[in-house]
Design a protein around this motif. Structure first.
Motif, PDB file in Angstrom:
ATOM      1  N   PRO A 116     -25.368  15.826 -46.591  1.00 32.02           N
ATOM      2  CA  PRO A 116     -24.932  14.944 -47.661  1.00 32.02           C
ATOM      3  C   PRO A 116     -25.965  13.841 -47.892  1.00 32.02           C
ATOM      4  CG  PRO A 116     -23.541  14.689 -45.714  1.00 32.02           C
ATOM      5  CD  PRO A 116     -24.479  15.828 -45.458  1.00 32.02           C
ATOM      6  N   ALA A 117     -26.212  13.580 -49.150  1.00 29.29           N
ATOM      7  CA  ALA A 117     -27.208  12.567 -49.499  1.00 29.29           C
ATOM      8  C   ALA A 117     -26.753  11.217 -48.976  1.00 29.29           C
ATOM      9  CB  ALA A 117     -27.384  12.516 -51.008  1.00 29.29           C
ATOM     10  N   LYS A 118     -27.672  10.581 -48.254  1.00 29.94           N
ATOM     11  CA  LYS A 118     -27.288   9.268 -47.742  1.00 29.94           C
ATOM     12  C   LYS A 118     -27.428   8.255 -48.875  1.00 29.94           C
ATOM     13  CE  LYS A 118     -31.787   8.442 -45.584  1.00 29.94           C
ATOM     14  NZ  LYS A 118     -32.461   8.085 -44.353  1.00 29.94           N
ATOM     15  N   ALA A 119     -26.586   7.278 -48.826  1.00 28.74           N
ATOM     16  CA  ALA A 119     -26.579   6.273 -49.884  1.00 28.74           C
ATOM     17  C   ALA A 119     -27.896   5.505 -49.861  1.00 28.74           C
ATOM     18  CB  ALA A 119     -25.411   5.320 -49.688  1.00 28.74           C
ATOM     19  N   VAL A 120     -28.424   5.272 -51.033  1.00 29.72           N
ATOM     20  CA  VAL A 120     -29.668   4.526 -51.155  1.00 29.72           C
ATOM     21  C   VAL A 120     -29.335   3.049 -51.070  1.00 29.72           C
ATOM     22  CG1 VAL A 120     -31.645   4.046 -52.617  1.00 29.72           C
ATOM     23  CG2 VAL A 120     -30.656   6.316 -52.595  1.00 29.72           C
ATOM     24  N   LYS A 121     -29.980   2.369 -50.144  1.00 29.03           N
ATOM     25  CA  LYS A 121     -29.733   0.942 -49.978  1.00 29.03           C
ATOM     26  C   LYS A 121     -30.718   0.180 -50.850  1.00 29.03           C
ATOM     27  CE  LYS A 121     -29.476  -2.690 -46.523  1.00 29.03           C
ATOM     28  NZ  LYS A 121     -29.712  -3.044 -45.115  1.00 29.03           N
ATOM     29  N   VAL A 122     -30.212  -0.568 -51.791  1.00 31.77           N
ATOM     30  CA  VAL A 122     -31.068  -1.374 -52.651  1.00 31.77           C
ATOM     31  C   VAL A 122     -30.645  -2.830 -52.531  1.00 31.77           C
ATOM     32  CG1 VAL A 122     -31.589   0.443 -54.303  1.00 31.77           C
ATOM     33  CG2 VAL A 122     -29.593  -0.948 -54.658  1.00 31.77           C
ATOM     34  N   THR A 123     -31.625  -3.699 -52.644  1.00 31.59           N
ATOM     35  CA  THR A 123     -31.340  -5.126 -52.539  1.00 31.59           C
ATOM     36  C   THR A 123     -31.678  -5.830 -53.844  1.00 31.59           C
ATOM     37  OG1 THR A 123     -33.541  -5.487 -51.629  1.00 31.59           O
ATOM     38  CG2 THR A 123     -31.746  -5.172 -50.057  1.00 31.59           C
ATOM     39  N   ALA A 124     -31.531  -5.103 -54.943  1.00 26.74           N
ATOM     40  CA  ALA A 124     -31.874  -5.668 -56.247  1.00 26.74           C
ATOM     41  C   ALA A 124     -30.740  -6.556 -56.752  1.00 26.74           C
ATOM     42  CB  ALA A 124     -32.131  -4.562 -57.250  1.00 26.74           C
ATOM     43  N   VAL A 125     -31.119  -7.556 -57.503  1.00 22.03           N
ATOM     44  CA  VAL A 125     -30.161  -8.446 -58.137  1.00 22.03           C
ATOM     45  C   VAL A 125     -30.128  -8.073 -59.614  1.00 22.03           C
ATOM     46  CG1 VAL A 125     -29.617 -10.846 -58.637  1.00 22.03           C
ATOM     47  CG2 VAL A 125     -30.715 -10.250 -56.481  1.00 22.03           C
ATOM     48  N   ALA A 126     -28.935  -8.009 -60.187  1.00 20.46           N
ATOM     49  CA  ALA A 126     -28.792  -7.617 -61.582  1.00 20.46           C
ATOM     50  C   ALA A 126     -29.656  -8.498 -62.478  1.00 20.46           C
ATOM     51  CB  ALA A 126     -27.333  -7.700 -62.006  1.00 20.46           C
ATOM     52  N   GLY A 127     -30.376  -7.879 -63.385  1.00 21.29           N
ATOM     53  CA  GLY A 127     -31.190  -8.625 -64.336  1.00 21.29           C
ATOM     54  C   GLY A 127     -32.607  -8.896 -63.860  1.00 21.29           C
ATOM     55  N   LYS A 128     -32.888  -8.649 -62.588  1.00 24.62           N
ATOM     56  CA  LYS A 128     -34.228  -8.884 -62.058  1.00 24.62           C
ATOM     57  C   LYS A 128     -35.045  -7.600 -62.167  1.00 24.62           C
ATOM     58  CE  LYS A 128     -33.756 -13.007 -59.873  1.00 24.62           C
ATOM     59  NZ  LYS A 128     -34.623 -13.988 -59.343  1.00 24.62           N
ATOM     60  N   THR A 129     -36.342  -7.742 -62.352  1.00 23.73           N
ATOM     61  CA  THR A 129     -37.237  -6.597 -62.402  1.00 23.73           C
ATOM     62  C   THR A 129     -37.618  -6.199 -60.986  1.00 23.73           C
ATOM     63  OG1 THR A 129     -38.132  -7.360 -64.506  1.00 23.73           O
ATOM     64  CG2 THR A 129     -39.448  -5.774 -63.278  1.00 23.73           C
ATOM     65  N   VAL A 130     -37.553  -4.910 -60.705  1.00 24.70           N
ATOM     66  CA  VAL A 130     -37.929  -4.400 -59.396  1.00 24.70           C
ATOM     67  C   VAL A 130     -39.430  -4.157 -59.419  1.00 24.70           C
ATOM     68  CG1 VAL A 130     -37.597  -2.552 -57.717  1.00 24.70           C
ATOM     69  CG2 VAL A 130     -35.690  -3.308 -59.127  1.00 24.70           C
ATOM     70  N   THR A 131     -40.148  -4.755 -58.481  1.00 27.94           N
ATOM     71  CA  THR A 131     -41.597  -4.579 -58.421  1.00 27.94           C
ATOM     72  C   THR A 131     -41.919  -3.227 -57.796  1.00 27.94           C
ATOM     73  OG1 THR A 131     -41.769  -5.575 -56.227  1.00 27.94           O
ATOM     74  CG2 THR A 131     -41.956  -7.063 -58.136  1.00 27.94           C
ATOM     75  N   ALA A 132     -43.158  -2.777 -58.015  1.00 29.02           N
ATOM     76  CA  ALA A 132     -43.595  -1.504 -57.444  1.00 29.02           C
ATOM     77  C   ALA A 132     -43.535  -1.563 -55.926  1.00 29.02           C
ATOM     78  CB  ALA A 132     -45.005  -1.178 -57.921  1.00 29.02           C
ATOM     79  N   SER A 133     -43.905  -2.691 -55.356  1.00 31.98           N
ATOM     80  CA  SER A 133     -43.892  -2.850 -53.903  1.00 31.98           C
ATOM     81  C   SER A 133     -42.472  -2.724 -53.349  1.00 31.98           C
ATOM     82  CB  SER A 133     -44.483  -4.201 -53.527  1.00 31.98           C
ATOM     83  OG  SER A 133     -44.463  -4.376 -52.138  1.00 31.98           O
ATOM     84  N   ALA A 134     -41.514  -3.358 -54.001  1.00 34.12           N
ATOM     85  CA  ALA A 134     -40.125  -3.289 -53.554  1.00 34.12           C
ATOM     86  C   ALA A 134     -39.575  -1.865 -53.716  1.00 34.12           C
ATOM     87  CB  ALA A 134     -39.266  -4.268 -54.338  1.00 34.12           C
ATOM     88  N   LEU A 135     -39.956  -1.204 -54.796  1.00 34.18           N
ATOM     89  CA  LEU A 135     -39.515   0.166 -55.027  1.00 34.18           C
ATOM     90  C   LEU A 135     -40.073   1.095 -53.948  1.00 34.18           C
ATOM     91  CD1 LEU A 135     -38.004   2.085 -56.941  1.00 34.18           C
ATOM     92  CD2 LEU A 135     -40.149   2.390 -58.157  1.00 34.18           C
ATOM     93  N   LEU A 136     -41.361   0.931 -53.627  1.00 30.63           N
ATOM     94  CA  LEU A 136     -41.971   1.754 -52.589  1.00 30.63           C
ATOM     95  C   LEU A 136     -41.322   1.498 -51.234  1.00 30.63           C
ATOM     96  CD1 LEU A 136     -45.745   1.608 -53.540  1.00 30.63           C
ATOM     97  CD2 LEU A 136     -44.223   3.572 -53.665  1.00 30.63           C
ATOM     98  N   GLN A 137     -40.986   0.253 -50.943  1.00 23.50           N
ATOM     99  CA  GLN A 137     -40.327  -0.062 -49.680  1.00 23.50           C
ATOM    100  C   GLN A 137     -38.965   0.611 -49.612  1.00 23.50           C
ATOM    101  OE1 GLN A 137     -41.807  -1.853 -47.029  1.00 23.50           O
ATOM    102  NE2 GLN A 137     -40.105  -0.779 -46.055  1.00 23.50           N
ATOM    103  N   SER A 138     -38.232   0.626 -50.723  1.00 23.39           N
ATOM    104  CA  SER A 138     -36.923   1.285 -50.760  1.00 23.39           C
ATOM    105  C   SER A 138     -37.060   2.788 -50.543  1.00 23.39           C
ATOM    106  CB  SER A 138     -36.232   1.021 -52.094  1.00 23.39           C
ATOM    107  OG  SER A 138     -35.916  -0.339 -52.223  1.00 23.39           O
TER     108      SER A 138
END
Length: 138
Positions: free
Chosen positions: A32-54
């Protein structure tokens, strides 16, 4: 000679294999696919670095390995799109290039007609699955 003919042995045949329907190989049940943990805040842009870390955290690999995988994936997608193919990305949607015809427009300040050249644009069409998730079941 007659005696040799009588002693003639017959080669043993291997038992005939039963013809059975070919077994269909089923894909191994994916865990079963494990849930993706994201620490994004609504309305904020996700940077490439943060996306790669996720991605690295989700796959359990180093950030540099995740970067190589993501960059490789995007390079392949770009190559297909530039060749004119539509690229479907899972349950997210489809990326393609759309041709826009030449047309007549108007200068908004003066109102005079202006020719607009034919062009191409990058387009994205969301999948029905993604649309349902975004709409929240409306």
């Amino acid at each position: 000679m007659a005696r040799k003919a009588a002693k003639k042995t017959t080669a043993k045949k291997a038992p005939a294999k039963k013809k059975t329907a070919a077994k269909k190989k089923t894909a191994a049940a994916a865990p079963p696919a494990k849930a993706v943990k994201v620490t994004a805040v609504a309305g904020k842009t996700v940077t490439a670095s943060a996306l790669l870390q996720s991605v690295a955290d989700h796959l359990g690999v180093k950030k540099s390995e995740a970067k190589a995988m993501v960059e490789g994936y995007t390079d392949v997608v770009k190559a297909y799109v530039m060749k004119g193919s539509k690229v479907k990305i899972g349950d997210i949607g489809m990326i393609m290039i759309r041709a826009r015809k030449a047309r007549m427009g108007r200068n908004p300040q003066t109102g005079e007609p202006v020719k607009i050249k034919a062009s191409k644009k990058l387009a994205f069409r969301q999948s029905s699955v993604m649309k349902a998730q975004v709409m929240g079941g409306r």
